[in-house]
Design a protein around this motif. Structure first.
Motif, PDB file in Angstrom:
ATOM      1  N   ASP A 147       0.825  -1.207   0.000  1.00  0.00           N
ATOM      2  CA  ASP A 147       0.000   0.000   0.000  1.00  0.00           C
ATOM      3  C   ASP A 147       0.861   1.260   0.000  1.00  0.00           C
ATOM      4  OD1 ASP A 147      -2.801  -0.634  -0.107  1.00  0.00           O
ATOM      5  OD2 ASP A 147      -2.500  -1.712   1.790  1.00  0.00           O
ATOM      6  N   HIS A 148       0.312   2.332  -0.572  1.00  0.00           N
ATOM      7  CA  HIS A 148       1.013   3.610  -0.601  1.00  0.00           C
ATOM      8  C   HIS A 148       1.173   4.150   0.825  1.00  0.00           C
ATOM      9  CE1 HIS A 148       0.531   4.127  -4.958  1.00  0.00           C
ATOM     10  NE2 HIS A 148      -0.727   3.795  -4.842  1.00  0.00           N
ATOM     11  N   ASP A 149       2.393   4.356   1.246  1.00  0.00           N
ATOM     12  CA  ASP A 149       2.713   5.111   2.476  1.00  0.00           C
ATOM     13  C   ASP A 149       1.993   4.593   3.726  1.00  0.00           C
ATOM     14  OD1 ASP A 149       4.113   6.793   0.707  1.00  0.00           O
ATOM     15  OD2 ASP A 149       2.356   8.057   0.384  1.00  0.00           O
TER      16      ASP A 149
ATOM     17  N   ASN B 289      -4.613  18.098   3.308  1.00  0.00           N
ATOM     18  CA  ASN B 289      -4.515  19.473   2.843  1.00  0.00           C
ATOM     19  C   ASN B 289      -4.439  19.542   1.315  1.00  0.00           C
ATOM     20  OD1 ASN B 289      -4.417  22.124   3.491  1.00  0.00           O
ATOM     21  ND2 ASN B 289      -2.179  22.202   3.601  1.00  0.00           N
ATOM     22  N   ARG B 290      -3.599  18.690   0.764  1.00  0.00           N
ATOM     23  CA  ARG B 290      -3.460  18.609  -0.697  1.00  0.00           C
ATOM     24  C   ARG B 290      -4.809  18.284  -1.336  1.00  0.00           C
ATOM     25  NH1 ARG B 290      -2.062  13.169  -3.442  1.00  0.00           N
ATOM     26  NH2 ARG B 290      -1.069  13.667  -5.432  1.00  0.00           N
ATOM     27  N   ALA B 291      -5.540  17.358  -0.723  1.00  0.00           N
ATOM     28  CA  ALA B 291      -6.835  16.951  -1.276  1.00  0.00           C
ATOM     29  C   ALA B 291      -7.806  18.137  -1.287  1.00  0.00           C
ATOM     30  CB  ALA B 291      -7.399  15.779  -0.470  1.00  0.00           C
TER      31      ALA B 291
ATOM     32  N   SER C 217      -6.088   9.763  -1.843  1.00  0.00           N
ATOM     33  CA  SER C 217      -5.158   9.850  -2.969  1.00  0.00           C
ATOM     34  C   SER C 217      -5.878  10.320  -4.223  1.00  0.00           C
ATOM     35  CB  SER C 217      -4.513   8.486  -3.227  1.00  0.00           C
ATOM     36  OG  SER C 217      -5.354   7.699  -4.040  1.00  0.00           O
ATOM     37  N   ARG C 218      -5.097  10.601  -5.253  1.00  0.00           N
ATOM     38  CA  ARG C 218      -5.683  11.013  -6.524  1.00  0.00           C
ATOM     39  C   ARG C 218      -6.618   9.945  -7.081  1.00  0.00           C
ATOM     40  NH1 ARG C 218      -1.188  12.422 -10.541  1.00  0.00           N
ATOM     41  NH2 ARG C 218       0.018  10.976  -9.287  1.00  0.00           N
ATOM     42  N   THR C 219      -6.321   8.685  -6.791  1.00  0.00           N
ATOM     43  CA  THR C 219      -7.177   7.607  -7.279  1.00  0.00           C
ATOM     44  C   THR C 219      -8.610   7.778  -6.758  1.00  0.00           C
ATOM     45  OG1 THR C 219      -5.226   6.226  -7.079  1.00  0.00           O
ATOM     46  CG2 THR C 219      -7.290   5.103  -7.533  1.00  0.00           C
TER      47      THR C 219
HETATM   48  P1  AMP Z   1      -1.233  10.009  -5.225  1.00  0.00           P
HETATM   49  O1  AMP Z   1      -0.271   9.177  -4.419  1.00  0.00           O
HETATM   50  O2  AMP Z   1      -2.358  10.562  -4.431  1.00  0.00           O
HETATM   51  O3  AMP Z   1      -0.527  11.045  -6.064  1.00  0.00           O
HETATM   52  O4  AMP Z   1      -1.932   9.018  -6.246  1.00  0.00           O
HETATM   53  C1  AMP Z   1      -1.152   8.258  -7.126  1.00  0.00           C
HETATM   54  C2  AMP Z   1      -1.982   7.106  -7.638  1.00  0.00           C
HETATM   55  O5  AMP Z   1      -2.796   7.546  -8.712  1.00  0.00           O
HETATM   56  C3  AMP Z   1      -1.105   6.029  -8.256  1.00  0.00           C
HETATM   57  O6  AMP Z   1      -0.662   5.141  -7.285  1.00  0.00           O
HETATM   58  C4  AMP Z   1      -2.054   5.358  -9.206  1.00  0.00           C
HETATM   59  O7  AMP Z   1      -2.848   4.428  -8.511  1.00  0.00           O
HETATM   60  C5  AMP Z   1      -2.937   6.501  -9.649  1.00  0.00           C
HETATM   61  N1  AMP Z   1      -2.494   7.005 -10.958  1.00  0.00           N
HETATM   62  C6  AMP Z   1      -1.561   7.928 -11.199  1.00  0.00           C
HETATM   63  N2  AMP Z   1      -1.436   8.154 -12.531  1.00  0.00           N
HETATM   64  C7  AMP Z   1      -2.323   7.326 -13.118  1.00  0.00           C
HETATM   65  C8  AMP Z   1      -2.700   7.069 -14.474  1.00  0.00           C
HETATM   66  N3  AMP Z   1      -2.128   7.717 -15.494  1.00  0.00           N
HETATM   67  N4  AMP Z   1      -3.664   6.156 -14.703  1.00  0.00           N
HETATM   68  C9  AMP Z   1      -4.259   5.507 -13.684  1.00  0.00           C
HETATM   69  N5  AMP Z   1      -3.949   5.702 -12.384  1.00  0.00           N
HETATM   70  C10 AMP Z   1      -2.999   6.592 -12.126  1.00  0.00           C
END
Ligand code: AMP
Ligand code: MN
Ligand code: MN
Ligand code: MN
Length: 282
Positions: free
Chosen positions: A43-45, A106-108, A138-140
């Motif tokens: 998992d992320h972080d 904050n970023r969100a 996260s961005r996802t």
């Molecule tokens: P963050 O850590 O919040 O910046 O989110 C990053 C996550 O966004 C990555 O681990 C991927 O799961 C997802 N992500 C980033 N770029 C893409 C992309 N081009 N297509 C699909 N998922 C992406």
């Protein structure tokens, strides 16, 4: 021996604890059913899913390595460093990751402010809903909200039109330092791996510097076979692993049955002239 290269090892994926949609138990079952015999949840972080993943893997008779994927800023870009075989309760890495996660909320909110300006309200709450009970936003999660709202057809389209540099919803962020991330992984007894090197937008000199510096600070492997690489990139990064003396890793980067085009355990094997990173754990 059935060659070590052909072991179905999947050492990169995500659960609900970060930006995946399956629980650690569901991932373990899916991995095992797909033939995975050595697995790592990364998992992320976050290490919050590690205990559950390990228990679930053991119950299935599948070998397990504790893992993580750390967000790092290096030369002004975000890169990801996977840690494998770590002690998931080690204070040094827990504290480092806690600090790395801190700015996400904050970023969100800033991401949501930008989306509001292009006519998309409610993105913070919407993304939070997709993040569920977990603190990691996260961005996802934003991407899933934008799909739900009908702004884009799928998350792939979101990441072409939003949330990336130059598009609405992109907020630059300072993640962990590369040297720190590698130091946390080493302190916790694990090995550091550069995730999906083919995804970074560095020039050849910067990539060379990344590989050399990573090696210098004790990094041992790079991902060669990953869901983020094309077959051509399998070859390119296989050669790079040999050239720099890195071990090679393999991982689907699976997040979700519908979003991810590569399933757990479904990638090609590592080429047998490369030394797998799992040779360190056998
Ligand atoms: P963050 O850590 O919040 O910046 O989110 C990053 C996550 O966004 C990555 O681990 C991927 O799961 C997802 N992500 C980033 N770029 C893409 C992309 N081009 N297509 C699909 N998922 C992406
Ligand atoms: Mn992700
Ligand atoms: Mn990644
Ligand atoms: Mn990943």
């Amino acid at each position: 021996m059935s060659s070590i290269s052909t072991l179905n090892a999947d050492l990169h994926c995500h659960s609900v604890v970060s930006d995946g949609t399956l629980t650690p138990e569901e991932l373990a079952e899916r991995a095992y059913a797909n033939g995975v015999r050595l697995w790592a949840l990364t998992d992320h972080d976050e290490l919050g899913g590690q205990a559950r993943a390990k228990v679930a893997a053991k119950a299935l008779g599948m070998d397990y390595l504790s893992g993580v994927e750390i967000s790092v800023t290096w030369m002004g870009q975000t890169i990801h460093i996977v840690g494998l075989g770590i002690d998931a309760e080690h204070a040094v890495i827990l504290e480092g990751l806690r600090h790395t996660r801190e700015g996400r909320s904050n970023r969100a909110q800033m991401m949501a402010d930008q989306l509001l300006k292009v006519g998309i309200p409610g993105a913070y709450e919407g993304a939070l809903h997709f993040a569920g009970n977990h603190q990691l936003i996260s961005r996802t999660h934003f991407a899933r909200f934008l799909v739900e709202q009908g702004v884009c057809r799928d998350t792939e389209h979101v990441f072409k039109n939003y949330l990336i540099e130059g598009k609405p919803g992109y907020v630059p962020h300072q993640w962990a330092k590369l040297d720190d991330a590698v130091a946390w992984i080493k302190a916790a007894g694990g090995v550091a791996v550069i995730a999906h090197p083919g995804r970074y937008k560095f020039n050849a000199m910067q990539m060379d510097e990344l590989f050399k510096h990573f090696k210098h600070i004790g990094g041992v492997a790079i991902e060669v076979i990953t869901g983020s690489h094309s077959p051509d990139q399998y070859k390119t990064y296989g050669k790079i692993a040999q050239q720099y003396g890195f071990l090679a890793s393999r991982g689907s980067d699976f997040h979700d049955p519908h979003e991810s085009h590569i399933d757990l355990g479904a990638l090609p094997h590592l080429p047998d002239h490369l030394t797998p990173v799992w040779s360190l754990f056998q």
